[in-house]
Design a protein around this motif. Sequence first.
Motif, PDB file in Angstrom:
ATOM      1  N   THR A  26       0.825  -1.207   0.000  1.00  0.00           N
ATOM      2  CA  THR A  26       0.000   0.000   0.000  1.00  0.00           C
ATOM      3  C   THR A  26       0.860   1.259   0.000  1.00  0.00           C
ATOM      4  O   THR A  26       0.446   2.311   0.442  1.00  0.00           O
ATOM      5  N   GLU A  40      -2.369   7.319 -10.636  1.00  0.00           N
ATOM      6  CA  GLU A  40      -2.384   6.181  -9.717  1.00  0.00           C
ATOM      7  C   GLU A  40      -3.818   5.733  -9.411  1.00  0.00           C
ATOM      8  O   GLU A  40      -4.091   4.534  -9.291  1.00  0.00           O
ATOM      9  N   LYS A  43      -5.021   3.631 -12.233  1.00  0.00           N
ATOM     10  CA  LYS A  43      -4.460   2.275 -12.195  1.00  0.00           C
ATOM     11  C   LYS A  43      -5.242   1.397 -11.224  1.00  0.00           C
ATOM     12  O   LYS A  43      -5.567   0.241 -11.538  1.00  0.00           O
ATOM     13  N   CYS A  44      -5.550   1.939 -10.041  1.00  0.00           N
ATOM     14  CA  CYS A  44      -6.324   1.177  -9.052  1.00  0.00           C
ATOM     15  C   CYS A  44      -7.715   0.848  -9.588  1.00  0.00           C
ATOM     16  O   CYS A  44      -8.191  -0.291  -9.463  1.00  0.00           O
ATOM     17  N   VAL A  47      -7.744  -2.020 -12.122  1.00  0.00           N
ATOM     18  CA  VAL A  47      -7.673  -3.342 -11.475  1.00  0.00           C
ATOM     19  C   VAL A  47      -9.029  -3.729 -10.902  1.00  0.00           C
ATOM     20  O   VAL A  47      -9.504  -4.862 -11.081  1.00  0.00           O
ATOM     21  N   SER A  64      -4.788  -4.889  -2.326  1.00  0.00           N
ATOM     22  CA  SER A  64      -3.813  -3.802  -2.328  1.00  0.00           C
ATOM     23  C   SER A  64      -4.327  -2.609  -3.117  1.00  0.00           C
ATOM     24  O   SER A  64      -4.065  -1.453  -2.755  1.00  0.00           O
ATOM     25  N   SER A  65      -5.084  -2.851  -4.175  1.00  0.00           N
ATOM     26  CA  SER A  65      -5.657  -1.757  -4.964  1.00  0.00           C
ATOM     27  C   SER A  65      -6.706  -1.003  -4.160  1.00  0.00           C
ATOM     28  O   SER A  65      -6.794   0.232  -4.221  1.00  0.00           O
ATOM     29  N   SER A  68      -4.776   1.070  -1.532  1.00  0.00           N
ATOM     30  CA  SER A  68      -4.105   2.204  -2.169  1.00  0.00           C
ATOM     31  C   SER A  68      -5.110   3.261  -2.600  1.00  0.00           C
ATOM     32  O   SER A  68      -4.897   4.462  -2.403  1.00  0.00           O
ATOM     33  N   LEU A  69      -6.224   2.817  -3.192  1.00  0.00           N
ATOM     34  CA  LEU A  69      -7.250   3.758  -3.638  1.00  0.00           C
ATOM     35  C   LEU A  69      -7.806   4.552  -2.464  1.00  0.00           C
ATOM     36  O   LEU A  69      -8.057   5.757  -2.575  1.00  0.00           O
TER      37      LEU A  69
END
Length: 234
Positions: A26, A40, A43-44, A47, A64-65, A68-69
Amino acid sequence: MYSLIYLLFLVPVRSFIQVRTTPFSTQLPATTSIDHYSEEISKCLSVLNSAANTKTTDPELVCSSLESLEKLMRTESRTNDFHAAELLANLSGSWRLIFTTGTKETEAKLGAKVNYFPIKAVQSFDSTTSKISNSIMIGDLALIKFFGEFKFLPKPRKIEFDFDQIRLLDLLTIDLPKGKAAELGSASGLGSKNNVNLVKKKSKPFFNWISADKTIATARGGGGGLALWKRIGA
């Protein structure tokens, strides 16, 4: 009557769990410009859209997406004044639960995480009337459906909600006393035990929404779990 409701709610959680074998990644990028965050975030979302459409994306990558998001959107919301209003408008419609990490107590108990949700669970929001419903379905038949109202808090992008009515098999409608919906959800494993604690403290269950657009929505629930939904209706 409530024993029948509990029976309808029971789900074999162990049949759709996966043991966590690697830590989630993360890490946020060193650059914190708006342009970089937009890249970014995209990208999340890519996915998560793939996961919602195929249910074949690696669960660790989905987790993880989501994490991170959540961090990226928290930063984005500080610079985007209309983000909360846009999110609420986008939430209107029906959403199928696709993926959930489960509540923190479920993960701790099982030593594993819940991932792709194996049954059809549909949540609907109407941002103009503040109405919410939550259904467990087989095909187009709602085995059990909760009805209630929600309140949206813009700054934390939080929806607090409560259910005051339940319908069984589209045949029987029952009014629920305060707190009963939280008890049913906790007993079945579909809701968090923390929701029961919140009701006892005269608070309400909630979702902290991360994102909502034309295709998917993401949020962290009151029990600490992350979730991904796919839009299925306006």
